[in-house]
Write an enzyme that holds these catalytic residues in place. Structure first.
Site, PDB file in Angstrom:
ATOM      1  N   HIS A  82      -3.293   7.553  -6.808  1.00  0.00           N
ATOM      2  CA  HIS A  82      -4.586   6.542  -7.135  1.00  0.00           C
ATOM      3  C   HIS A  82      -4.799   6.558  -8.775  1.00  0.00           C
ATOM      4  O   HIS A  82      -4.787   7.873  -9.193  1.00  0.00           O
ATOM      5  CB  HIS A  82      -5.831   7.198  -6.574  1.00  0.00           C
TER       6      HIS A  82
ATOM      7  N   HIS B 223       1.195   8.104  -2.500  1.00  0.00           N
ATOM      8  CA  HIS B 223       0.752   7.189  -3.539  1.00  0.00           C
ATOM      9  C   HIS B 223      -0.257   8.001  -4.445  1.00  0.00           C
ATOM     10  O   HIS B 223      -1.092   8.756  -4.133  1.00  0.00           O
ATOM     11  CB  HIS B 223      -0.222   6.068  -2.967  1.00  0.00           C
TER      12      HIS B 223
ATOM     13  N   ILE C  45      -6.908  -2.333  -2.515  1.00  0.00           N
ATOM     14  CA  ILE C  45      -7.846  -3.605  -1.788  1.00  0.00           C
ATOM     15  C   ILE C  45      -9.392  -3.252  -1.912  1.00  0.00           C
ATOM     16  O   ILE C  45     -10.111  -4.051  -1.557  1.00  0.00           O
ATOM     17  CB  ILE C  45      -7.316  -3.741  -0.480  1.00  0.00           C
TER      18      ILE C  45
HETATM   19  P1  5GP Z   1      -5.573   7.232   0.812  1.00  0.00           P
HETATM   20  O1  5GP Z   1      -6.896   7.107   1.445  1.00  0.00           O
HETATM   21  O2  5GP Z   1      -4.498   7.284   1.698  1.00  0.00           O
HETATM   22  O3  5GP Z   1      -5.382   8.137  -0.220  1.00  0.00           O
HETATM   23  O4  5GP Z   1      -5.558   5.729   0.092  1.00  0.00           O
HETATM   24  C1  5GP Z   1      -5.060   4.500   0.802  1.00  0.00           C
HETATM   25  C2  5GP Z   1      -5.460   3.526  -0.157  1.00  0.00           C
HETATM   26  O5  5GP Z   1      -4.899   2.224   0.199  1.00  0.00           O
HETATM   27  C3  5GP Z   1      -7.094   3.290  -0.077  1.00  0.00           C
HETATM   28  O6  5GP Z   1      -7.762   3.347  -1.275  1.00  0.00           O
HETATM   29  C4  5GP Z   1      -7.145   1.665   0.555  1.00  0.00           C
HETATM   30  O7  5GP Z   1      -8.167   1.106  -0.033  1.00  0.00           O
HETATM   31  C5  5GP Z   1      -5.620   1.127   0.010  1.00  0.00           C
HETATM   32  N1  5GP Z   1      -5.192   0.142   0.967  1.00  0.00           N
HETATM   33  C6  5GP Z   1      -5.301   0.226   2.285  1.00  0.00           C
HETATM   34  N2  5GP Z   1      -4.730  -0.961   2.617  1.00  0.00           N
HETATM   35  C7  5GP Z   1      -4.284  -1.628   1.677  1.00  0.00           C
HETATM   36  C8  5GP Z   1      -3.883  -2.857   1.671  1.00  0.00           C
HETATM   37  O8  5GP Z   1      -3.300  -3.577   2.510  1.00  0.00           O
HETATM   38  N3  5GP Z   1      -3.357  -3.578   0.393  1.00  0.00           N
HETATM   39  C9  5GP Z   1      -3.963  -2.748  -0.779  1.00  0.00           C
HETATM   40  N4  5GP Z   1      -3.894  -3.269  -2.049  1.00  0.00           N
HETATM   41  N5  5GP Z   1      -4.503  -1.411  -0.589  1.00  0.00           N
HETATM   42  C10 5GP Z   1      -4.647  -1.081   0.327  1.00  0.00           C
END
Ligand code: 5GP
Length: 113
Positions: free
Chosen positions: A101, A99, A30
């Site tokens: 990326h 997850h 997102i």
């Molecule tokens: P982290 O910071 O945990 O490595 O990555 C989490 C990712 O999830 C972030 O890049 C953030 O933009 C994405 N994200 C958070 N909420 C949502 C959502 O509701 N939908 C989508 N598609 N991505 C999300």
């Protein structure tokens, strides 16, 4: 209350899904950090790399194979791409459902920030 990613798996929250099979789901981030930024998640709720167990071997292997295939499908293979799994606080993990990326479509820098 289930996590954001569990809600996406359950179709309670909309997402731009680019790949799905019985074990995993890939959808556009997102808040993209590159021209292509997709998140690949297992349907099994694994919290982080810090909590993986030996019995997660097959799903983690599956995710790596699918990361390669999704990157190829998105046209990233030739120029290259980066796979990132942020883990816990110092790495900035914000969603506690593991997850990968998949980032591509621009030159990356090293070391990462
Ligand atoms: P982290 O910071 O945990 O490595 O990555 C989490 C990712 O999830 C972030 O890049 C953030 O933009 C994405 N994200 C958070 N909420 C949502 C959502 O509701 N939908 C989508 N598609 N991505 C999300």
């Amino acid at each position: 209350m289930s996590s954001i990613f569990q809600q996406i798996i359950d179709r309670e929250l909309p997402a731009d899904i680019v790949y799905e099979d019985e074990l995993c789901l890939a959808f556009t981030d997102i808040n993209p950090q590159a021209p292509v930024h997709v998140l690949l998640i297992p349907k099994k709720e694994i919290v982080s790399m810090a909590t993986v167990k030996p019995e997660d071997k097959d799903i983690l292997g599956h995710l790596m194979i699918k990361a390669s295939e999704v990157a190829e499908m998105l046209g990233l293979s030739e120029n290259g791409y980066r796979l990132i799994i942020n883990t816990n606080e110092d790495a900035g993990q914000s969603v506690f459902h593991i997850h990968i990326h998949i980032l591509g479509g621009r030159k990356m820098t090293w070391p990462p920030g």
